[in-house]
Design an enzyme around this catalytic site. Structure first.
Site, PDB file in Angstrom:
ATOM      1  N   GLN A 180      40.284  47.645  33.294  1.00 38.67           N
ATOM      2  CA  GLN A 180      39.669  48.977  33.312  1.00 38.67           C
ATOM      3  C   GLN A 180      39.079  49.366  31.962  1.00 38.67           C
ATOM      4  OE1 GLN A 180      39.001  50.820  35.876  1.00 38.67           O
ATOM      5  NE2 GLN A 180      40.272  49.904  37.456  1.00 38.67           N
ATOM      6  N   THR A 229      35.894  23.764  42.529  1.00 41.64           N
ATOM      7  CA  THR A 229      34.511  23.688  42.055  1.00 41.64           C
ATOM      8  C   THR A 229      34.113  25.029  41.462  1.00 41.64           C
ATOM      9  OG1 THR A 229      34.035  22.069  43.746  1.00 41.64           O
ATOM     10  CG2 THR A 229      32.134  23.206  42.791  1.00 41.64           C
ATOM     11  N   CYS A 232      44.100  50.388  45.471  1.00 40.76           N
ATOM     12  CA  CYS A 232      45.155  49.564  46.060  1.00 40.76           C
ATOM     13  C   CYS A 232      46.174  50.408  46.789  1.00 40.76           C
ATOM     14  CB  CYS A 232      45.904  48.796  44.983  1.00 40.76           C
ATOM     15  SG  CYS A 232      44.818  47.800  44.057  1.00 40.76           S
TER      16      CYS A 232
END
Ligand SMILES: Cc1ncc(COP(=O)(O)O)c(C=O)c1O
Length: 382
Positions: free
Chosen positions: A178, A237, A324
């Protein structure tokens, strides 16, 4: 729509999206391949890594690309815990960290690590005295977030780092997810943090991108194993277009930081004054000394969802204190840690500014907030 939920996520910048598409089109080869196309995409990847290393004041080989801030935080804690447990199993963090730290520490606790959680004051700030008292010879990690995502408290990272490095061999990990692009956060020679986590989607890059950077050569146990990419520390990858987009967004964020922070400070001060007009009805959790892009507040007796919906009907997008926890009904751990008056606990809302906001957005918010207060509480005429 007036979008004031930039700490949950930001809209990717156009230039960042363009870079992402261009790299996907022209440099899609696997950067580990030894043919020409692979070498070219690897060169781009190296350049992106160098740019981030420069912004963070470290070396290119110390920058790992991850797939989120959550992964960076998890990898920092597990990676360090598992590579340092021959020295000790004691970890210190704070009680207001993001769940990507707190859940990782819970899991480490179940694996025999000992975790101490630092308390915070009403402004959400840790005590350096408490940190001093908790540091031990067998402390291996101290993980402290720079800026709290729910109410913007800024932790004294530099002083904490000094204290830790004078006292023991513990590594300081900083969740700067943040703060990057809003407050200066970089490695600082022999002082300062040892590891820093950042996340792309908080800085107008793409979701699913993150960085874990180290002050010195990373000595962590790999968290994801396989083909040995990312210096053997994070197999899979490498997503070159995402890495290039991340580096671009990071550069733009740092270049524009002075201008954006000036705006955020002006808006935060304005909103502090504005909320003060509602007297005892509105409690502001964020302090004037906190990070200027996050303003959390609560209206006495009103549930967060009710306010969010009322504002949303008027095209203003804000959130409960963290994305969240917004779908969870229980009070957030940060709000609990702040020891707030219970009449305000259920309705904490967060406004968070980003690069695309304007003065007009803040004026619109104020106008609509007054209208909502009249609608829901009746007695306000201000
Ligand atoms: C302080 C903090 N740490 C970690 C994260 C997780 O980052 P990501 O969403 O990239 O997984 C967030 C996201 O909200 C955050 O605010």
């Amino acid at each position: 729509m007036i979008y004031l939920d930039n700490s949950a996520t930001t809209k990717p910048h156009k230039e960042v999206l363009q870079a992402f598409i261009q790299v996907n089109e022209q440099y899609f080869a696997n950067p580990s391949s030894i043919h020409k196309a692979g070498v070219e995409s690897n060169a781009l990847l190296t350049k992106a890594r160098e740019q981030l290393a420069q912004l963070l004041n470290t070396e290119e080989k110390n920058v790992l690309f991850t797939a989120s801030g959550t992964e960076s935080n998890n990898a920092a804690l597990y990676g360090l815990a598992k590579s340092s447990d021959f020295r000790g199993k004691h970890i210190i963090t704070t009680e207001i960290e993001h769940p990507s730290i707190l859940e990782a520490t819970k899991r480490l606790a179940s694996e025999g690590y000992e975790i101490d959680y630092l308390k915070v004051d009403k402004q959400g700030v840790i005590s350096l005295d408490e940190l001093r008292a908790k540091l031990r010879k067998d402390t291996i990690i101290v993980s402290i977030m720079h800026v709290n995502n729910e109410m913007g408290a800024i932790q004294p990272i530099e002083q904490a780092a000094e204290l830790i490095h004078e006292t023991c061999q513990a590594m300081l990990h900083v969740d700067a997810i943040q703060s990057f692009g809003k407050l200066p956060i970089r490695f600082n020679g022999e002082k300062g943090p040892d590891l820093i986590s950042i996340s792309g989607h908080k800085i107008h890059a793409l979701k699913g991108t993150g960085v874990l950077a180290f002050r010195k050569k990373p000595q962590v146990k790999p968290f994801i194993v396989g083909g040995g990419q990312e210096f053997g520390l994070r197999s899979g990858t490498v997503a070159v277009p995402q890495a290039v987009a991340m580096a671009k967004a990071a550069r733009l964020a740092i270049e524009a930081m002075p201008q954006h922070v000036e705006n955020y400070k002006r808006w935060a001060n304005d909103l502090h004054d504005f909320f003060a007009r509602f007297g005892e009805e509105v409690y502001v959790l964020s302090s004037r000394n906190g990070a200027p892009h996050i303003m959390s507040f609560s209206v006495r007796g009103l549930k967060g969802e009710v306010l969010i919906n009322a504002l949303q009907k008027r095209d203003i997008i804000v959130s409960t204190s963290s994305a969240c926890s917004s779908k969870q009904t229980k009070t957030s751990h940060v709000v609990e840690a702040l020891n707030m008056d219970s009449r305000f606990k259920n309705g904490v809302l967060r406004i968070s500014f980003g690069a695309n906001n304007t003065d007009a957005d803040i004026e619109a918010f104020k106008k609509q907030f007054i209208a909502v207060m009249k609608e829901l509480k009746g007695e306000f005429t201000s």
